[in-house]
Design a protein around this motif. Structure first.
Motif, PDB file in Angstrom:
ATOM      1  N   ARG A  15      -7.478  -1.537   1.886  1.00 12.59           N
ATOM      2  CA  ARG A  15      -7.061  -2.376   2.998  1.00 12.59           C
ATOM      3  C   ARG A  15      -7.866  -2.075   4.261  1.00 12.59           C
ATOM      4  O   ARG A  15      -8.474  -1.020   4.391  1.00 12.59           O
ATOM      5  N   ALA A  34     -14.593   7.102   2.070  1.00 12.37           N
ATOM      6  CA  ALA A  34     -13.692   6.399   1.162  1.00 12.37           C
ATOM      7  C   ALA A  34     -13.924   6.794  -0.290  1.00 12.37           C
ATOM      8  O   ALA A  34     -13.217   6.353  -1.181  1.00 12.37           O
ATOM      9  N   PHE A  87      -7.288  -2.473   8.705  1.00  7.30           N
ATOM     10  CA  PHE A  87      -6.157  -2.455   9.632  1.00  7.30           C
ATOM     11  C   PHE A  87      -6.337  -3.475  10.735  1.00  7.30           C
ATOM     12  O   PHE A  87      -7.455  -3.747  11.175  1.00  7.30           O
ATOM     13  N   ARG A 143     -17.439  -3.032  14.221  1.00  5.40           N
ATOM     14  CA  ARG A 143     -16.413  -2.101  13.755  1.00  5.40           C
ATOM     15  C   ARG A 143     -15.561  -2.752  12.674  1.00  5.40           C
ATOM     16  O   ARG A 143     -15.211  -2.133  11.674  1.00  5.40           O
ATOM     17  N   THR A 175      -4.249   3.458  -3.660  1.00  6.14           N
ATOM     18  CA  THR A 175      -5.660   3.192  -3.399  1.00  6.14           C
ATOM     19  C   THR A 175      -6.499   3.474  -4.634  1.00  6.14           C
ATOM     20  O   THR A 175      -7.368   2.698  -5.003  1.00  6.14           O
ATOM     21  N   PRO A 223       0.523   6.407  -0.989  1.00 10.61           N
ATOM     22  CA  PRO A 223      -0.583   5.514  -0.633  1.00 10.61           C
ATOM     23  C   PRO A 223      -1.921   5.868  -1.288  1.00 10.61           C
ATOM     24  O   PRO A 223      -2.634   4.980  -1.755  1.00 10.61           O
ATOM     25  N   VAL A 247       3.078   2.396   2.261  1.00  9.33           N
ATOM     26  CA  VAL A 247       3.519   2.993   3.528  1.00  9.33           C
ATOM     27  C   VAL A 247       5.046   2.903   3.614  1.00  9.33           C
ATOM     28  O   VAL A 247       5.719   3.850   4.007  1.00  9.33           O
ATOM     29  N   ARG A 256      -9.074   1.283  12.575  1.00  8.09           N
ATOM     30  CA  ARG A 256      -8.826   2.706  12.395  1.00  8.09           C
ATOM     31  C   ARG A 256     -10.017   3.379  11.746  1.00  8.09           C
ATOM     32  O   ARG A 256      -9.905   3.985  10.700  1.00  8.09           O
ATOM     33  N   LEU A 257     -11.153   3.253  12.392  1.00  9.45           N
ATOM     34  CA  LEU A 257     -12.339   3.947  11.907  1.00  9.45           C
ATOM     35  C   LEU A 257     -12.278   5.407  12.321  1.00  9.45           C
ATOM     36  O   LEU A 257     -11.520   5.776  13.208  1.00  9.45           O
ATOM     37  N   PHE A 258     -13.094   6.235  11.661  1.00 11.40           N
ATOM     38  CA  PHE A 258     -13.259   7.616  12.120  1.00 11.40           C
ATOM     39  C   PHE A 258     -14.361   7.578  13.174  1.00 11.40           C
ATOM     40  O   PHE A 258     -15.550   7.638  12.858  1.00 11.40           O
ATOM     41  N   LEU A 259     -13.950   7.445  14.436  1.00  8.09           N
ATOM     42  CA  LEU A 259     -14.908   7.079  15.477  1.00  8.09           C
ATOM     43  C   LEU A 259     -15.985   8.135  15.713  1.00  8.09           C
ATOM     44  O   LEU A 259     -17.083   7.810  16.127  1.00  8.09           O
ATOM     45  N   THR A 311       0.811  -1.228   0.000  1.00 10.17           N
ATOM     46  CA  THR A 311       0.000   0.000   0.000  1.00 10.17           C
ATOM     47  C   THR A 311       0.840   1.272   0.000  1.00 10.17           C
ATOM     48  O   THR A 311       0.289   2.369   0.035  1.00 10.17           O
ATOM     49  N   ARG A 347     -16.033   0.155   4.465  1.00 11.97           N
ATOM     50  CA  ARG A 347     -15.365   1.394   4.095  1.00 11.97           C
ATOM     51  C   ARG A 347     -14.283   1.132   3.041  1.00 11.97           C
ATOM     52  O   ARG A 347     -14.160   1.868   2.068  1.00 11.97           O
ATOM     53  N   ALA A 348     -13.525   0.058   3.236  1.00 16.84           N
ATOM     54  CA  ALA A 348     -12.489  -0.267   2.253  1.00 16.84           C
ATOM     55  C   ALA A 348     -13.115  -0.553   0.890  1.00 16.84           C
ATOM     56  O   ALA A 348     -12.589  -0.149  -0.148  1.00 16.84           O
TER      57      ALA A 348
END
Lengths: 305, 263
Positions: free
Chosen positions: B82, B102, B84, B160, B76, B72, B52, B88-91, B50, B167-168
């Motif tokens: 991807r 996304a 994680f 979650r 995408t 990255p 990184v 790593r959601l936007f809480l 990806t 989301r991906a």
């Protein structure tokens, strides 16, 4: 009663300026978790740009173009010039340190602040300059409501500030850029993996925040008629206070915090003593830190699982 | 030609070989699992794919083109998404906003168009909304209805994980990288994840590379399994082949003491 209203109007005027500066503070903090101490100096640079536009078009005594056009050019040039300067600062001073410990960019921000203040000192000297606003905008223009004077500079400050804050709110809520800003603020790496151009988003955040500080600089020059290379320091601290009181990272919070600090200042100047103004404002900062560190609208930071 | 090809990829940090001369490929509509003990370099594989980390040596090709050195978000937009290992959601955003976030990499309406709600912005917003709902619907009643407008932090752990997958998918990938999708799930949820992975491939046509410790998931969904240890590929083949491969057993359990005594 009359004095109360007049004090309120004066307070809201300075409050609008603090709110505009606080917004940039808050946006940058939100997206990078960086307290950009150079932000107040961007406001100072905006004030100088406005000053030189006036000189360019014949000086305050002999303005060669219609005054509204002059004001529009001042605001636009300050917004674009300071916006680009903010982007450049991000690109060259903060971006290389993005993954460094947070203390590194913080100290860099202090350094950038010194660089800006002293560059202006070298180029334009340390003496105080004046826009001489009354010579081209009459004090008597404006409106009188019930004996309370709101002059045209104050009207302009209200109108422009609220328009910019409303525009910013719409930008953040509705546009892809604004939503990307929220995503990057929430989790930079995840945002990048979702196809969001993080560098571009951060650069544009700096542009918007800095442009608002630049416009605030021009308007403070018009309203207070005194600019020097050091005005950014105190204005920056007060705006920082406004951002903290309102809830740093929150856009609505910065607006409320800015207006609140402006009101506090004018009320303490009118009813207590102008010598105590700063003491009271920074007392509020300390009280907020102690009693409600998240500010009025701030959210508790969520722990990542 | 494979969809994704890693060709002799190495990644070193100083003297540490995080990955060493790794060959790995994923074909279209194929499900491949990566297994290995902790620290074997599994997540590192995802991080070099990806963008990184940039591999120290070797080439990574996606749909025939090298993607080494791309940032990255560019990778995408080429079609790799991807999830994680640590969520790593936007809480603070709602469930639906998370999925919609996304799509910001490929929406075209400019800020003025969005603010003034001009036709293109409105049309895009409708499309993005429909896509998000369609993807959330994929998870049955798990992420349906009233949950759309709940903030992501109100979701259970398993939900979650589901939301991260949704989301991906909203980036419209051809290849989906799942990093331990069943971590922290109970046996029933784990079974659901296994079925989900197969459905994602069958119904959406994506290829999937999955890192997983749970061998039920690995056995239940993968067509091919790759085992890593210390950044090196130690086995590759069907689940049975890899699970019984002596190097894999050794990597997980250590060397048989009797065999050790003989040698």
């Amino acid at each position: 009663m009359h004095e109360l209203l007049q004090t309120t109007v004066n307070g809201l005027t300075t409050g609008c300026l603090y709110a505009l500066i606080a917004l940039g503070y808050s946006m940058v903090y939100g997206i990078l978790k960086l307290l950009n101490f150079a932000h107040g100096d961007l406001y100072m640079v905006g004030a100088y740009i406005g000053y030189f536009v006036i000189q360019w078009f014949g000086g305050p005594n002999a303005v060669s173009i219609p005054v509204p056009l002059l004001l529009a050019i001042m605001v636009l040039l300050a917004a674009v010039g300071v916006g680009v300067l903010g982007m450049a600062i991000e690109r060259f001073a903060y971006r290389p340190l993005r993954d460094a410990p947070r203390i590194a960019p913080l100290i860099t921000a202090l350094g950038v602040s010194f660089v800006l203040e002293n560059t202006v000192l070298l180029l334009f000297g340390g003496f105080t300059r004046s826009y001489s606003t009354p010579t081209f905008i009459s004090f008597n223009s404006g409106i009188t409501l019930d004996g309370v004077r709101i002059d045209s500079v104050e009207l302009m400050i209200f109108g422009l500030s609220f328009a910019m804050m409303y525009g910013l709110h719409q930008l953040v809520q509705r546009t892809t850029l604004g939503k990307s800003m929220r995503a990057v603020a929430s989790d930079r790496e995840a945002a990048e993996m979702l196809g969001i151009n993080v560098d571009r988003t951060i650069a544009l955040t700096f542009f918007i925040g800095s442009a608002m500080a630049g416009v605030a600089g021009v308007m403070s020059g018009l309203a207070f008629n005194q600019i020097s290379n050091t005005i950014g320091f105190l204005a920056g601290l007060k705006a920082f206070t406004a951002a903290v009181v309102g809830g740093i990272g929150s856009i609505a919070g910065s607006m409320i915090g800015g207006l609140l600090i402006g009101l506090c200042e004018s009320f303490s100047a009118s009813y207590v003593s102008s010598e105590y103004t700063d003491l009271i404002v920074f007392g509020i900062l300390i009280a907020t830190m102690l009693l409600r560190p998240t500010g009025i609208l701030g959210q508790k930071a969520l722990q990542k699982v | 030609m494979s969809l994704l090809e890693l060709d002799q990829v190495s990644l070193t940090f100083g003297g540490l070989k995080a990955l060493w001369e790794l060959d790995l490929h994923v074909d279209e509509r194929e499900i491949v699992s990566v297994i290995g003990p902790n620290g074997a370099g599994k997540s590192t594989v995802f991080n070099v794919i990806t963008g990184v980390y940039r591999p120290t040596a070797g080439d990574i090709r996606f749909a025939g083109d090298s993607i080494v050195g791309l940032r990255p978000h560019r990778i995408t937009s080429r079609g790799i998404a991807r999830t994680f290992q640590s969520l790593r959601l936007f809480l603070n955003m709602s469930v639906k906003e998370n999925v919609k976030s996304a799509t910001y990499g490929h929406t075209k309406a400019s800020p003025p168009e969005s603010i003034l709600r001009l036709p293109r912005a409105r049309r895009e917003e409708r499309e993005v909304d429909a896509l998000a709902e369609q993807l959330l619907a994929f998870f049955g009643d798990r992420l349906q209805g009233y949950r759309w407008d709940q903030p992501a932090y109100s979701l259970s752990y398993a939900n979650r994980r589901r939301l991260e997958i949704a989301r991906a998918l909203a980036t419209r990938p051809q290849l989906l990288l799942l990093d331990e999708p069943a971590a922290g799930m109970n046996p029933r949820e784990t079974h659901e994840v296994t079925e989900l992975i197969v459905r994602l491939r069958d119904e959406l046509g994506v290829a999937i590379l999955v890192i997983e410790h749970d061998m039920h998931v690995v056995a239940g969904c993968s067509e091919r399994v790759v085992a890593l240890d210390h950044g090196v590929k130690i086995a590759e083949g069907s689940y049975e082949e890899v699970a019984n491969h002596h190097a894999v057993v050794e990597a997980y359990l250590g060397r048989d003491p009797e065999a050790l005594a003989e040698s």
